[in-house]
Design an enzyme around this catalytic site. Structure first.
Site, mmCIF file in Angstrom:
data_model
loop_
_atom_site.group_PDB
_atom_site.id
_atom_site.type_symbol
_atom_site.label_atom_id
_atom_site.label_comp_id
_atom_site.label_asym_id
_atom_site.label_seq_id
_atom_site.Cartn_x
_atom_site.Cartn_y
_atom_site.Cartn_z
ATOM 1 N N ALA A 133 0.845 -1.193 0.000
ATOM 2 C CA ALA A 133 0.000 0.000 0.000
ATOM 3 C C ALA A 133 0.880 1.243 0.000
ATOM 4 O O ALA A 133 2.101 1.169 -0.150
ATOM 5 C CB ALA A 133 -0.945 -0.021 1.198
ATOM 6 N N SER A 134 0.259 2.396 0.201
ATOM 7 C CA SER A 134 0.980 3.662 0.059
ATOM 8 C C SER A 134 1.985 3.910 1.177
ATOM 9 O O SER A 134 3.006 4.566 0.960
ATOM 10 C CB SER A 134 -0.020 4.814 0.003
ATOM 11 O OG SER A 134 -0.847 4.812 1.156
ATOM 12 N N GLN A 137 3.812 -2.222 3.622
ATOM 13 C CA GLN A 137 3.467 -3.445 2.921
ATOM 14 C C GLN A 137 3.415 -4.595 3.922
ATOM 15 O O GLN A 137 3.989 -4.515 5.020
ATOM 16 C CB GLN A 137 4.445 -3.749 1.797
ATOM 17 C CG GLN A 137 5.842 -4.138 2.204
ATOM 18 C CD GLN A 137 6.751 -4.324 0.985
ATOM 19 O OE1 GLN A 137 6.622 -3.629 -0.022
ATOM 20 N NE2 GLN A 137 7.695 -5.247 1.076
ATOM 21 N N LYS A 152 3.450 -6.287 9.079
ATOM 22 C CA LYS A 152 3.328 -5.010 8.367
ATOM 23 C C LYS A 152 4.578 -4.185 8.616
ATOM 24 O O LYS A 152 5.004 -4.015 9.765
ATOM 25 C CB LYS A 152 2.083 -4.254 8.846
ATOM 26 C CG LYS A 152 1.843 -2.935 8.132
ATOM 27 C CD LYS A 152 0.542 -2.301 8.603
ATOM 28 C CE LYS A 152 0.304 -0.960 7.954
ATOM 29 N NZ LYS A 152 -0.961 -0.332 8.398
ATOM 30 N N ASP A 287 -10.737 3.580 8.052
ATOM 31 C CA ASP A 287 -10.129 3.314 6.746
ATOM 32 C C ASP A 287 -10.692 2.010 6.180
ATOM 33 O O ASP A 287 -9.948 1.131 5.745
ATOM 34 C CB ASP A 287 -8.610 3.233 6.894
ATOM 35 C CG ASP A 287 -7.877 3.521 5.583
ATOM 36 O OD1 ASP A 287 -8.497 4.079 4.666
ATOM 37 O OD2 ASP A 287 -6.693 3.174 5.476
#
Length: 501
Positions: A133-134, A137, A152, A287
């Site tokens: 992701a931004s 990861q 993560k 989110d």
């Protein structure tokens, strides 16, 4: 004062959007007045690439080039197929969890440095990238005790990138405030400050672990959703380890083709999980896009990635519940009154007129299938109403509003005919029955009276300046007054009975 680097980054942002024809896209430029339309055409002719790409493809490329803050924006937009169309969200879908990953060697080095142990002293197996992701990861791994986990890891140098993005967005918001007077009621600077705070919190995975533990306990006690547990002794600022989340990523095309999946119940569970968190507990996963949700038949949802959470104070929860309940009962007068009580609408406006405007928005939507409702038209109406009644953006509600938009969009993708209002009804009704019961109203009144008695006598009592607001407050407090009077009479009766014994 913004630095030269921030000014340069802001200019680069504008140029990137122009290059991809994503600043004033050709598909909407015909809606502009003549002079702005002409200027947009000139800028497009000078800067835009001569590529025949769909709007979603152009935005995806632009957001990818611009980095994490814009990727987050793309993730929100990609949930609203009912507004932008299915092709648009398909083009943006890779922004959810399919971004380029950093190398396995960098990932393992970060784990070793952050957790202070060799890889083989923590994991029996440390696998490849699950999704990038931004900001971070995720990797699949197995602990030495045999538990399957997700690891993560923050991206290298992401702190500097986010700091630069925030500075650029802050400058952009200031320029919009100065040069676009109509935007001022939307409080662009306050909006950016709220987004910036949430982004900064994502850069410390110890805070995410805390949020995952807090909200996870709430989620796992409810029937609507599940959350993995944190492996606390393997958490640091740049690394977090959680237990494995079973299921199929909702961002995968095959997720909605699972045998035995009840699409309607799954969509209902998503709405109810979010509302239960927000109303009953005042803290919610902020989110909830498809990249952060897994699904299992028949209707089980599993949430991951608790980097952004929202919080609501008790009064805000009450306003939200009463507004939703008012819409469900088509009591637009009460919905209008709550807006005035909360200060969302300035006191000089008229309650009845605002109720009339809400009716014009609500009636075409309530009870209709999602496929029969134009969300683009609805949002246009809402924007026009907020402008007409001089409503300003409330920074404390930004995450709530953003999450509601995302959650409704995901629910509609799961079940295109989904009815948000009917899904919300049991959660909102239970909250209203519990929190606004006569007993709780009497308790709340007693607390107010005690607080008022404790205040210095010199403090003047605040009286609403607007007669409509005053009448609304009096009507709303009538039941409370009756209950308080009854309690007082019962108390007096008990005292007399004790005296005569």
């Amino acid at each position: 004062m913004a630095s030269l680097a921030t000014w340069m980054r802001t200019m680069r942002t504008g140029l990137v959007l122009l290059r991809h024809d994503a600043l004033i896209p050709r598909e909407v430029s015909h809606l502009l007045p003549p002079i702005p339309r002409f200027l947009a055409g000139v800028l497009r002719a000078i800067f835009a690439r001569k590529e025949k790409l769909r709007p979603g493809e152009r935005y995806a490329l632009a957001f990818h080039d611009l980095g994490p803050a814009f990727i987050k924006l793309g993730q929100i937009l990609s949930t609203r197929g009912d507004i932008f169309g299915r092709q648009f969200i398909a083009d943006l879908s890779h922004l959810k969890d399919k971004l380029p990953a950093f190398s396995q060697a960098v990932a393992e080095a970060t784990v070793v440095e952050s957790l202070g142990k060799p890889i083989d002293a923590i994991f029996a197996d440390f696998g490849g990238v699950l999704g990038a992701a931004s900001i971070a990861q995720a990797h699949e791994a197995v602990l030495l005790d045999g538990r399957k986990v997700a690891v993560k890891i923050l991206r290298p140098h992401i702190e500097e990138i986010i700091a630069a993005d925030i500075a650029m967005l802050t400058l952009s918001a200031r320029l919009v405030h100065i040069f676009v007077p109509l935007s001022r009621r939307l409080e662009p600077e306050a909006f950016v400050a709220t987004v910036a705070q949430s982004l900064l919190l994502e850069l410390d995975l110890r805070l995410e672990a805390s949020a995952c533990d807090e909200i996870g306990n709430i989620i796992n006690a409810e029937p609507y959703m599940r959350a993995p547990k944190v492996v606390w002794h393997q958490v640091s600022r740049r690394v977090i380890v959680t237990e494995w989340a079973d299921g199929t990523p909702l961002s995968s095309p095959e997720a909605l083709e699972l045998p035995g999946l009840d699409h309607k119940e799954t969509a209902d569970n998503l709405i109810r999980a979010f509302l239960s968190q927000a109303l009953d507990h005042g803290v919610f996963h902020a989110d909830l896009h498809e990249g952060n949700l897994f699904v299992q038949a028949p209707a089980q949802l599993i949430a991951i990635d608790f980097g952004i959470i929202g919080r609501l104070r008790p009064q805000e929860r009450r306003y939200l519940a009463e507004m939703l309940w008012g819409f469900l009962r088509r009591d637009y007068k009460r919905v209008a009154e709550v807006h005035f009580e909360a200060g969302y609408v300035p006191g000089h406006q008229n309650v009845e007129s605002f109720a009339q405007a809400l009716r014009a928005v609500g009636e075409p939507v309530l009870g209709q299938k999602a496929t029969e409702v134009s969300m683009g038209r609805l949002l246009t109406q809402l924007f026009e109403i907020t402008a007409q009644f001089d409503m300003h953006l409330r920074p404390e509600l930004v995450l709530l509003q953003k999450t509601m938009v995302s959650v409704e969009g995901v629910a509609r993708r799961i079940y295109p005919e989904h009815d948000l209002w009917e899904a919300a009804r049991p959660v909102v009704k239970a909250w209203i029955s519990r929190e606004l019961s006569p007993l709780n109203e009497a308790k709340r009144l007693l607390e107010k009276l005690i607080k008022r008695l404790d205040e210095p006598a010199a403090v003047p009592v605040a009286i609403p300046a607007d007669a409509d607001t005053l009448r609304a407050e009096l009507r709303h407090s009538r039941t409370v007054g009756y209950v308080a009077l009854l309690i007082s009479l019962l108390g007096l009766g008990v005292m007399v009975w004790l005296a005569l014994r």
